[in-house]
Write a protein that holds these residues in place. Structure first.
Motif, PDB file in Angstrom:
ATOM      1  N   ASP A 358       0.831  -1.205   0.000  1.00 21.02           N
ATOM      2  CA  ASP A 358       0.000   0.000   0.000  1.00 21.02           C
ATOM      3  C   ASP A 358       0.867   1.257   0.000  1.00 21.02           C
ATOM      4  O   ASP A 358       2.002   1.254   0.483  1.00 21.02           O
ATOM      5  N   PRO A 359       0.327   2.370  -0.526  1.00 17.82           N
ATOM      6  CA  PRO A 359       1.069   3.626  -0.467  1.00 17.82           C
ATOM      7  C   PRO A 359       1.231   4.095   0.974  1.00 17.82           C
ATOM      8  O   PRO A 359       0.424   3.773   1.851  1.00 17.82           O
ATOM      9  N   ASN A 360       2.266   4.869   1.223  1.00 13.25           N
ATOM     10  CA  ASN A 360       2.566   5.391   2.542  1.00 13.25           C
ATOM     11  C   ASN A 360       1.510   6.439   2.924  1.00 13.25           C
ATOM     12  O   ASN A 360       1.388   7.468   2.263  1.00 13.25           O
ATOM     13  N   PRO A 361       0.740   6.211   3.988  1.00 16.45           N
ATOM     14  CA  PRO A 361      -0.317   7.170   4.332  1.00 16.45           C
ATOM     15  C   PRO A 361       0.210   8.546   4.709  1.00 16.45           C
ATOM     16  O   PRO A 361      -0.492   9.545   4.552  1.00 16.45           O
ATOM     17  N   TYR A 362       1.455   8.615   5.209  1.00 14.17           N
ATOM     18  CA  TYR A 362       2.054   9.919   5.507  1.00 14.17           C
ATOM     19  C   TYR A 362       2.225  10.737   4.223  1.00 14.17           C
ATOM     20  O   TYR A 362       2.114  11.963   4.249  1.00 14.17           O
ATOM     21  N   GLN A 363       2.501  10.042   3.109  1.00 17.47           N
ATOM     22  CA  GLN A 363       2.589  10.732   1.829  1.00 17.47           C
ATOM     23  C   GLN A 363       1.202  11.006   1.257  1.00 17.47           C
ATOM     24  O   GLN A 363       0.931  12.083   0.723  1.00 17.47           O
ATOM     25  N   VAL A 364       0.312  10.035   1.394  1.00 15.23           N
ATOM     26  CA  VAL A 364      -1.023  10.160   0.817  1.00 15.23           C
ATOM     27  C   VAL A 364      -1.758  11.374   1.373  1.00 15.23           C
ATOM     28  O   VAL A 364      -2.451  12.090   0.637  1.00 15.23           O
ATOM     29  N   GLU A 365      -1.613  11.644   2.677  1.00 16.83           N
ATOM     30  CA  GLU A 365      -2.360  12.760   3.248  1.00 16.83           C
ATOM     31  C   GLU A 365      -1.956  14.093   2.609  1.00 16.83           C
ATOM     32  O   GLU A 365      -2.786  14.993   2.441  1.00 16.83           O
ATOM     33  N   HIS A 366      -0.704  14.218   2.205  1.00 15.22           N
ATOM     34  CA  HIS A 366      -0.275  15.440   1.519  1.00 15.22           C
ATOM     35  C   HIS A 366      -0.749  15.459   0.065  1.00 15.22           C
ATOM     36  O   HIS A 366      -1.139  16.520  -0.453  1.00 15.22           O
ATOM     37  N   VAL A 367      -0.726  14.308  -0.576  1.00 15.53           N
ATOM     38  CA  VAL A 367      -1.261  14.228  -1.937  1.00 15.53           C
ATOM     39  C   VAL A 367      -2.721  14.657  -1.952  1.00 15.53           C
ATOM     40  O   VAL A 367      -3.154  15.455  -2.800  1.00 15.53           O
ATOM     41  N   LYS A 368      -3.506  14.138  -1.014  1.00 17.88           N
ATOM     42  CA  LYS A 368      -4.921  14.474  -0.951  1.00 17.88           C
ATOM     43  C   LYS A 368      -5.136  15.959  -0.654  1.00 17.88           C
ATOM     44  O   LYS A 368      -6.061  16.587  -1.182  1.00 17.88           O
ATOM     45  N   LEU A 369      -4.283  16.530   0.196  1.00 14.44           N
ATOM     46  CA  LEU A 369      -4.395  17.951   0.502  1.00 14.44           C
ATOM     47  C   LEU A 369      -4.189  18.791  -0.756  1.00 14.44           C
ATOM     48  O   LEU A 369      -5.015  19.657  -1.078  1.00 14.44           O
ATOM     49  N   PHE A 370      -3.130  18.531  -1.490  1.00 12.11           N
ATOM     50  CA  PHE A 370      -2.852  19.348  -2.673  1.00 12.11           C
ATOM     51  C   PHE A 370      -3.838  19.059  -3.800  1.00 12.11           C
ATOM     52  O   PHE A 370      -4.195  19.972  -4.561  1.00 12.11           O
ATOM     53  N   GLU A 371      -4.301  17.824  -3.919  1.00  6.79           N
ATOM     54  CA  GLU A 371      -5.356  17.528  -4.887  1.00  6.79           C
ATOM     55  C   GLU A 371      -6.583  18.378  -4.609  1.00  6.79           C
ATOM     56  O   GLU A 371      -7.188  18.955  -5.526  1.00  6.79           O
ATOM     57  N   SER A 372      -6.969  18.447  -3.352  1.00  4.12           N
ATOM     58  CA  SER A 372      -8.167  19.190  -2.989  1.00  4.12           C
ATOM     59  C   SER A 372      -7.991  20.684  -3.236  1.00  4.12           C
ATOM     60  O   SER A 372      -8.890  21.357  -3.737  1.00  4.12           O
TER      61      SER A 372
END
Length: 449
Positions: A358-372
């Motif tokens: 699975d992708p690293n959730p510490y990275q995912v939370e930033h990806v989701k922030l900038f996507e939004s």
């Protein structure tokens, strides 16, 4: 208590329906599980080529890591400002961020935009579109309030406060952030982790019925200790060794164990109405261990009647466990590491998620922030972050006092641990005795509300 604070307290009622809770927390991830092939830089850029300016407030290890993750999350973001109480920590962080990014133009922090001191945060925030708040959590409420007042998108680490007045301040700023359509992500990264999202998806489908009990754990050998240096003032020493002072950290039941308590809240779909428990210091009892406990055990009771047994420990050479286990009316759910398993009461597996790739959730939370941010969305993590912070705080109140702590009563507290408007000439909020030891909370004597 001020009228505005009373309204904030009422807004923190634990009597949310599970349907409302699930609907609100679905905002964290858009309601869908994040797939392993998530593209970290493949975002639809509704804002065209606008460069997003990033500021880092709090340059310790977590802040440094968060900055690297934020810079890797978006193709057109640039770190332009940094702030910390200490210059050496800022310089070290900047060096490590630059090394991690390699040959890139994403790190552009000029000397004049490297701010040091208690007023550094505001100066850095002013220069940014997006801010990372990663100081010791005692400073989080005032930094978050300032960022939202000045229209910034925010990533802030958990917990979001160390005392109840701080929780109320975050609540008020969270409401304002929603009104302004600002994105706020809180570092409770399990909300961005595939295994937890997959388990939650099955819980919403009533796979194990209603959760009636559970056990949540953060048992480990503890964290770093920073010894006092001869030239340090008492305030600087506490700032450097911040984990062991409640005005800065809030004790490890809050700073670490909040993750597991938050999962209980999320999976049950409610926040606790009361807490009772016990704790103390048996192993980590030295002068450099400040005033916090090294173990806590708490029973949290929820509006539905569910009871969660919570334990956390900082004691070397003991059993280590960081996980959650819940019992429902039709089965169980367990989470550990990257895995999640649901079983019925006969022991048959209903669902199993193995998250090795699975992708690293510490990275995912930033990806989701900038996507939004790019897509015009709104992520609103701050209210849940504040409520899970409050959940851990009432757990600490229970272990320190030995009393049953009720959420609604605790929310009225004006006992502030973290002072505002500190300068290097300010006295430290807590003081050692003649032997260099600090007053330790004593059940039956310590005032917590």
């Amino acid at each position: 208590m001020k009228k505005s604070e009373k309204k904030s307290s009422e807004a923190f009622s634990t009597k949310n329906s599970r349907r409302d809770f699930v609907r609100n927390t679905a905002l964290f991830t858009g309601g869908s599980m994040l797939l392993p092939n998530l593209q970290m830089n493949g975002m639809v850029n509704v804002l065209g080529d606008k460069k997003l300016k990033l500021a880092l407030v709090g340059c310790g290890g977590r802040g440094t890591g968060a900055a690297v993750q934020a810079l890797n999350a978006d193709e057109n973001v640039e770190l332009v400002a940094m702030a910390d109480a200490f210059e050496d920590r800022l310089k070290s962080s900047l060096m490590n961020i630059s090394k991690a990014l390699g040959e890139t133009k994403k790190v552009n922090v000029k000397e004049k935009n490297q701010f040091v001191g208690f007023d550094a945060a505001q100066k850095a925030i002013d220069l940014a579109d997006v801010v990372i708040l990663a100081t010791p959590p005692g400073f989080r409420p005032q930094h978050f309030e300032y960022a939202i007042n000045n229209d910034k998108h925010v990533f802030m680490e958990k917990p979001v406060a160390t005392d109840v007045p701080g929780v109320r301040k975050v609540l008020a700023a969270a409401k304002m952030a929603k009104e302004k359509k600002l994105n706020v992500v809180v570092g409770l990264q399990r909300h961005y982790q595939d295994s937890y999202l997959a388990a939650m998806d099955h819980l919403k489908k009533d796979a194990i019925g209603s959760i009636v009990s559970g056990q949540v754990y953060w048992n480990s050998g503890g964290v770093w200790v920073r010894e006092r240096q001869p030239t340090q003032t008492e305030l600087e020493y506490q700032m450097r060794n911040w984990y062991y002072f409640n005005w800065l950290c809030g004790d490890h039941i809050l700073e670490q164990h909040i993750h597991n308590i938050d999962v209980a809240n999320w999976f049950i779909g409610e926040y606790p109405i009361s807490a009772q428990g016990m704790g103390g210091r048996q192993v980590r009892t030295g002068k450099d261990h400040g005033e916090i406990y090294d173990h806590h055990f708490v029973e949290f009771t929820y509006p539905s009647g569910a009871v969660i047994a919570s334990q956390c420990r900082h004691q070397p050479e003991t059993m280590s466990r960081v996980s959650e286990f819940f019992q429902g009316t039709k089965g169980t759910v367990s989470t550990e590491g990257d895995n999640a398993t649901l079983k019925d009461w006969s022991g048959q597996t209903i669902f199993e998620h193995r998250g090795k790739d699975d992708p690293n959730p510490y990275q995912v939370e930033h990806v989701k922030l900038f996507e939004s941010i790019r897509n015009g969305g709104v992520i609103s993590d701050a209210e849940n972050g504040a409520k899970s912070t409050m959940s851990a705080i009432i757990g600490r109140m229970a272990t320190y006092s030995g009393k049953v702590i009720k959420w609604d009563e605790a929310m009225q507290s004006n006992l502030a641990l973290a002072p505002e408007n500190l300068t290097w000439d300010s006295p430290a909020p807590v003081q050692p005795n003649d032997e260099g030891m600090y007053e330790i909370p004593t059940p039956g004597k310590t005032t917590v509300i």
